[in-house]
Design a protein around this motif. Structure first.
Motif, mmCIF file in Angstrom:
data_model
loop_
_atom_site.group_PDB
_atom_site.id
_atom_site.type_symbol
_atom_site.label_atom_id
_atom_site.label_comp_id
_atom_site.label_asym_id
_atom_site.label_seq_id
_atom_site.Cartn_x
_atom_site.Cartn_y
_atom_site.Cartn_z
ATOM 1 N N SER A 50 -0.694 -0.221 2.251
ATOM 2 C CA SER A 50 -0.668 0.027 0.810
ATOM 3 C C SER A 50 0.311 -0.935 0.168
ATOM 4 O O SER A 50 0.952 -1.737 0.855
ATOM 5 N N HIS A 51 0.465 -0.832 -1.156
ATOM 6 C CA HIS A 51 1.384 -1.702 -1.894
ATOM 7 C C HIS A 51 2.821 -1.199 -1.865
ATOM 8 O O HIS A 51 3.657 -1.702 -2.604
ATOM 9 N N GLY A 52 3.109 -0.215 -1.039
ATOM 10 C CA GLY A 52 4.480 0.275 -0.919
ATOM 11 C C GLY A 52 4.560 1.779 -1.002
ATOM 12 O O GLY A 52 3.647 2.442 -1.518
ATOM 13 N N VAL A 53 5.648 2.333 -0.493
ATOM 14 C CA VAL A 53 5.850 3.774 -0.530
ATOM 15 C C VAL A 53 5.915 4.253 -1.983
ATOM 16 O O VAL A 53 6.683 3.721 -2.788
ATOM 17 N N GLY A 54 5.101 5.224 -2.314
ATOM 18 C CA GLY A 54 5.066 5.741 -3.679
ATOM 19 C C GLY A 54 4.128 4.999 -4.601
ATOM 20 O O GLY A 54 3.968 5.401 -5.760
ATOM 21 N N SER A 55 3.532 3.910 -4.122
ATOM 22 C CA SER A 55 2.580 3.183 -4.960
ATOM 23 C C SER A 55 1.351 4.060 -5.193
ATOM 24 O O SER A 55 1.087 5.019 -4.463
ATOM 25 N N SER A 56 0.582 3.710 -6.215
ATOM 26 C CA SER A 56 -0.578 4.532 -6.558
ATOM 27 C C SER A 56 -1.599 4.567 -5.431
ATOM 28 O O SER A 56 -2.199 5.617 -5.159
ATOM 29 N N VAL A 57 -1.811 3.425 -4.768
ATOM 30 C CA VAL A 57 -2.780 3.416 -3.667
ATOM 31 C C VAL A 57 -2.270 4.227 -2.486
ATOM 32 O O VAL A 57 -3.048 4.875 -1.771
ATOM 33 N N HIS A 58 -0.968 4.217 -2.247
ATOM 34 C CA HIS A 58 -0.385 5.052 -1.189
ATOM 35 C C HIS A 58 -0.632 6.522 -1.492
ATOM 36 O O HIS A 58 -1.082 7.291 -0.630
ATOM 37 N N MET A 59 -0.355 6.926 -2.719
ATOM 38 C CA MET A 59 -0.523 8.320 -3.097
ATOM 39 C C MET A 59 -1.989 8.740 -3.040
ATOM 40 O O MET A 59 -2.317 9.863 -2.634
#
Length: 321
Positions: free
Chosen positions: A157-166
């Motif tokens: 994903s694009h990082g912890v907490g990023s929209s795609v991660h969520m």
């Protein structure tokens, strides 16, 4: 002349001397405006942001200079605004992730207190992406593989907490999947890892467009309400039985306390830049819909969305204790 009269005369003289200097203050902007882009150079967000900056410069009367600050799930623009002078010469992308990360962990900035929201611009189409030669041709096939191999399937994903991660965590939660998250700074390095076989799946957005066109990756499903124009062959998650819709809108903010007249000048110039044909072409190229909101509407949306993010984080057990 008595003392009182002399004092009044002195004050009048001082005011008269100061008046030309006040009138001589240059109109905004008198120098280039810095736009902080919170994703890596060369990626799709950077490309569209540079098209926007170039188009906006024509209407602002000064260059809009892009400065890339990737990492931290795209929230470094909020940090920059919290410490910048409220003079309009520093603006930054304000992705929705800032509303989430600030409630997941302690941050030195507050999206409700440290930002004057200027304009809502656009957003992302989220997608589940795999290598072109991956054995899974459909979302159902990938789901079966995940279920048969708990904890062994990795996704970027694009990082912890990023929209795609969520979005992926919510999907995995509803399906009771056990998957391993690998965070990246942005789309470019994540897709390189996917193609190189370092992760099995990528949760991506606009960055996948040229890789799909080149035949290097394949989209299994999108998180939108309806199928997209760029990937019409890719079904929505709702179509394949997962009732999840997720988007990632963003806009531009200035430091809190920026004078209203300067916020208006920025808004008006960026709105013309948003509507510039060259910028619209860049958005279309990367599958990004226009999501215009005025300064007032954007600020109101931020407040509403902040509360919505709080409820989601609470439901997922990710709200900061």
């Amino acid at each position: 002349m008595d003392r009182r009269t002399a004092l009044q005369a002195g004050l009048a003289a001082a005011c008269a001397a100061a008046a030309p200097r006040a009138l001589a203050q240059p109109a905004f902007p008198a120098s280039p405006v810095r736009l902080i882009v919170t994703f890596p150079a060369g990626g799709p967000t950077d490309v569209t942001a540079r098209a926007l900056a170039e188009a906006t410069s024509k209407h602002l009367g000064q260059p809009v200079v892009v400065e890339n600050r990737p990492g931290a799930a795209g929230t470094l623009g909020y940090a920059a605004l919290a410490s910048a002078k409220p003079d309009g010469y520093t603006v930054a992308m304000t992705p929705v992730t800032g509303l989430r990360v600030s409630q997941m962990e302690s941050t030195a900035w507050n999206p409700l207190k440290d930002v004057s929201y200027v304009i809502g611009l656009t957003g992302y189409v989220f997608a589940v992406v795999v290598k072109a030669d991956a054995p899974w041709k459909t979302m159902k096939e990938l789901a079966a593989h995940i279920a048969a191999n708990p904890g062994r399937v990795t996704y970027g994903s694009h990082g912890v907490g990023s929209s795609v991660h969520m979005a992926m965590e919510e999907l995995a939660g509803t399906q009771k999947w056990s998957v391993t998250h690998v965070p990246f700074k942005g789309s470019a390095d994540m897709l390189a890892a996917l193609v190189g076989g370092h992760v099995d799946v990528a949760m991506d957005s606009t960055g996948a467009v040229p890789m799909v066109e080149a035949g290097r990756v394949r989209v299994l499903a999108v998180f939108t309400e309806q199928r997209t124009q760029v990937w019409p062959e890719a079904p929505t998650l709702k179509e394949v039985g997962y009732g999840i819709v997720a988007t990632g809108p963003y806009g531009i903010g200035a430091p809190a306390g920026t004078p209203p007249a300067i916020v208006k000048a920025l808004h008006d110039a960026f709105r013309k830049g948003l509507e510039d044909p060259a910028h619209l072409k860049a958005l279309e190229r990367y599958n990004q819909p226009v999501w215009y909101k005025s300064s007032e509407d954007y600020a109101a949306w931020i407040r509403t969305q902040h509360e919505a993010e709080r409820r989601t984080l609470e439901r997922l057990g990710l709200l900061r204790k």
